[in-house]
Design a protein around this motif. Structure first.
Motif, mmCIF file in Angstrom:
data_model
loop_
_atom_site.group_PDB
_atom_site.id
_atom_site.type_symbol
_atom_site.label_atom_id
_atom_site.label_comp_id
_atom_site.label_asym_id
_atom_site.label_seq_id
_atom_site.Cartn_x
_atom_site.Cartn_y
_atom_site.Cartn_z
ATOM 1 N N GLU A 240 0.845 -1.197 0.000
ATOM 2 C CA GLU A 240 0.000 0.000 0.000
ATOM 3 C C GLU A 240 0.875 1.239 0.000
ATOM 4 O O GLU A 240 1.940 1.274 0.630
ATOM 5 C CB GLU A 240 -0.923 0.014 1.207
ATOM 6 C CG GLU A 240 -1.885 1.185 1.225
ATOM 7 C CD GLU A 240 -2.943 1.081 2.305
ATOM 8 O OE1 GLU A 240 -3.526 2.137 2.666
ATOM 9 O OE2 GLU A 240 -3.191 -0.034 2.808
ATOM 10 N N SER A 241 0.437 2.262 -0.723
ATOM 11 C CA SER A 241 1.144 3.536 -0.797
ATOM 12 C C SER A 241 0.234 4.652 -0.305
ATOM 13 O O SER A 241 -0.998 4.561 -0.407
ATOM 14 C CB SER A 241 1.577 3.814 -2.243
ATOM 15 O OG SER A 241 2.096 5.118 -2.366
ATOM 16 N N SER A 242 0.842 5.724 0.187
ATOM 17 C CA SER A 242 0.055 6.863 0.671
ATOM 18 C C SER A 242 -0.215 7.885 -0.434
ATOM 19 O O SER A 242 -0.770 8.946 -0.166
ATOM 20 C CB SER A 242 0.790 7.556 1.834
ATOM 21 O OG SER A 242 2.032 8.094 1.401
ATOM 22 N N ILE A 243 0.161 7.578 -1.689
ATOM 23 C CA ILE A 243 -0.128 8.499 -2.787
ATOM 24 C C ILE A 243 -1.636 8.651 -2.954
ATOM 25 O O ILE A 243 -2.417 7.755 -2.606
ATOM 26 C CB ILE A 243 0.503 8.019 -4.108
ATOM 27 C CG1 ILE A 243 -0.040 6.637 -4.493
ATOM 28 C CG2 ILE A 243 2.012 8.014 -4.015
ATOM 29 C CD1 ILE A 243 0.434 6.150 -5.837
ATOM 30 N N SER A 244 -2.064 9.782 -3.517
ATOM 31 C CA SER A 244 -3.492 10.028 -3.699
ATOM 32 C C SER A 244 -4.032 9.371 -4.961
ATOM 33 O O SER A 244 -5.246 9.234 -5.124
ATOM 34 C CB SER A 244 -3.756 11.546 -3.758
ATOM 35 O OG SER A 244 -3.019 12.140 -4.815
ATOM 36 N N ASP A 245 -3.146 8.962 -5.881
ATOM 37 C CA ASP A 245 -3.590 8.295 -7.100
ATOM 38 C C ASP A 245 -4.214 6.946 -6.775
ATOM 39 O O ASP A 245 -3.986 6.367 -5.714
ATOM 40 C CB ASP A 245 -2.417 8.096 -8.059
ATOM 41 C CG ASP A 245 -1.846 9.411 -8.552
ATOM 42 O OD1 ASP A 245 -2.563 10.427 -8.455
ATOM 43 O OD2 ASP A 245 -0.696 9.425 -9.020
ATOM 44 N N SER A 246 -4.990 6.424 -7.725
ATOM 45 C CA SER A 246 -5.611 5.124 -7.544
ATOM 46 C C SER A 246 -5.351 4.278 -8.782
ATOM 47 O O SER A 246 -5.413 4.789 -9.909
ATOM 48 C CB SER A 246 -7.118 5.307 -7.333
ATOM 49 O OG SER A 246 -7.741 4.081 -7.054
ATOM 50 N N PRO A 247 -5.002 2.972 -8.604
ATOM 51 C CA PRO A 247 -4.949 2.241 -7.330
ATOM 52 C C PRO A 247 -3.698 2.556 -6.513
ATOM 53 O O PRO A 247 -2.641 2.816 -7.078
ATOM 54 C CB PRO A 247 -4.942 0.782 -7.784
ATOM 55 C CG PRO A 247 -4.281 0.812 -9.116
ATOM 56 C CD PRO A 247 -4.713 2.104 -9.756
ATOM 57 N N ASN A 248 -3.851 2.512 -5.197
ATOM 58 C CA ASN A 248 -2.707 2.761 -4.316
ATOM 59 C C ASN A 248 -2.465 1.596 -3.358
ATOM 60 O O ASN A 248 -1.727 1.725 -2.384
ATOM 61 C CB ASN A 248 -2.897 4.059 -3.536
ATOM 62 C CG ASN A 248 -4.129 4.019 -2.648
ATOM 63 O OD1 ASN A 248 -4.839 3.018 -2.588
ATOM 64 N ND2 ASN A 248 -4.380 5.121 -1.961
ATOM 65 N N LYS A 249 -3.068 0.464 -3.647
ATOM 66 C CA LYS A 249 -2.840 -0.739 -2.846
ATOM 67 C C LYS A 249 -3.001 -1.964 -3.729
ATOM 68 O O LYS A 249 -3.696 -1.934 -4.760
ATOM 69 C CB LYS A 249 -3.794 -0.798 -1.654
ATOM 70 C CG LYS A 249 -5.261 -0.748 -2.024
ATOM 71 C CD LYS A 249 -6.149 -0.803 -0.787
ATOM 72 C CE LYS A 249 -6.057 0.447 0.054
ATOM 73 N NZ LYS A 249 -6.739 1.606 -0.592
ATOM 74 N N ALA A 250 -2.348 -3.053 -3.338
ATOM 75 C CA ALA A 250 -2.406 -4.288 -4.116
ATOM 76 C C ALA A 250 -2.204 -5.477 -3.184
ATOM 77 O O ALA A 250 -1.419 -5.404 -2.233
ATOM 78 C CB ALA A 250 -1.349 -4.292 -5.212
ATOM 79 N N TRP A 251 -2.910 -6.558 -3.464
ATOM 80 C CA TRP A 251 -2.689 -7.798 -2.724
ATOM 81 C C TRP A 251 -2.452 -8.922 -3.729
ATOM 82 O O TRP A 251 -2.836 -8.821 -4.892
ATOM 83 C CB TRP A 251 -3.869 -8.140 -1.805
ATOM 84 C CG TRP A 251 -5.159 -8.419 -2.531
ATOM 85 C CD1 TRP A 251 -6.131 -7.528 -2.872
ATOM 86 C CD2 TRP A 251 -5.605 -9.697 -3.015
ATOM 87 N NE1 TRP A 251 -7.157 -8.151 -3.532
ATOM 88 C CE2 TRP A 251 -6.860 -9.478 -3.635
ATOM 89 C CE3 TRP A 251 -5.075 -10.987 -2.974
ATOM 90 C CZ2 TRP A 251 -7.592 -10.519 -4.213
ATOM 91 C CZ3 TRP A 251 -5.799 -12.021 -3.559
ATOM 92 C CH2 TRP A 251 -7.038 -11.787 -4.156
#
Length: 293
Positions: A240-251
């Protein structure tokens, strides 16, 4: 006689060799996003270990780590990406070189690494082609048996620069997420841990890795693997990243199996679901293979 010796060496590598000095791995990922399911990547990495790696103890997948095997690697990644609605159409080439060293001391083994990656982006949508560099160093120690703690520094002066080895280890979606995070700032501080240990009373083992990157924004990740036996492992991961862009997390999830101690195959899946209606809502499915000799 030379031909016979070569054939014998190859046969031993294919059927049950318990020590190796070279490893070659290949990987391909198919990328399915909201508006295009025809994007893909291909990657290859070659690693030379300065001493023979004993693969007779513990999970085969972690033999080099368990042996604290110093090494040098080269990697290459090719990717095609085309999302018309997002005005992104390019071919990406990333090459990398990396060296890792474990140095015995009277206290604990010391770890050090240095890597360089270069990304060439060949734009197909009338944009200027891009050329980005990335440098990284790490230092750390194996503080207790099979438990590595390391901190590092990464410099990525160009915003489009990927870590060639991160692509092979964690997949293109997570590597892109990390690249977008560090692109907010040219410099980043990193920290990570890695542990592999046997489960008492069984033939199984457990492994985990954690990592964090601090720039103007930050990203963190966690990965764990259950080694059902020395040959077979199943794992899960999250980033997970704190950037505002999306997507900002991955599993993600993965499975790997050694057909012999020298030959392995695997598969992985990563989901990076976008929010806010982004066309980059992404899933990747990958296959990989390793050959040791």
């Amino acid at each position: 006689m030379k031909k016979l010796g070569l054939a014998t060496a190859l046969l031993l590598a294919m059927t049950g060799a318990q020590a190796y000095q070279f490893e070659v791995q290949g990987q391909s990922e198919f990328i399915d996003n909201t508006v295009n399911d025809k994007n893909f990547t291909g990657a290859v990495q070659g690693t030379y270990y300065f001493k023979n790696v004993d693969a007779s103890k513990g999970p085969l997948a972690e033999a080099a780590f368990l042996n604290q095997a110093s090494n040098a690697s080269l990697a290459y990644n090719y990717g095609e990406y085309d999302v018309n609605a997002d005005k992104a159409d390019f071919v990406s080439h990333t090459i990398g070189a990396k060296a890792e060293a474990y140095i015995p001391t009277k206290v604990v083994p010391v770890y050090a690494s240095a890597s360089y990656s270069n990304t060439i982006t060949d734009n197909k949508d009338n944009k200027t082609d891009d050329h980005g560099d990335r440098y990284a160093v790490e230092v750390g120690a194996v503080v207790v048996p099979n438990f590595l703690v390391a901190v590092g520094y990464t410099s990525a002066p160009n915003q489009t620069s990927y870590d060639a080895f991160n692509i092979l280890s964690n997949g293109v979606a997570k590597a892109a997420l990390e690249s977008k995070t560090i692109a907010r700032d040219q410099d980043a501080v990193t920290a990570r841990t890695k542990y592999v240990g046997a489960i008492d009373g069984t033939n199984m083992a457990i492994g985990f890795e954690t990592n964090v990157l601090f720039a103007e924004y930050k990203t963190y990740g966690f990965k764990t693997d259950l080694f059902v036996n020395p040959k077979l492992s199943v794992g899960a991961s999250y980033a997970e990243s704190s950037i505002s862009d999306s997507p900002n997390k991955a599993w993600g999830a993965n499975v790997n199996y050694f057909i012999t101690p020298a030959v392995a195959v695997g598969a992985n899946y990563v989901s990076a679901n976008a929010e806010k209606g982004s066309v980059r809502d992404t899933e990747t499915v990958g296959v990989n293979a390793k050959f040791r000799f």
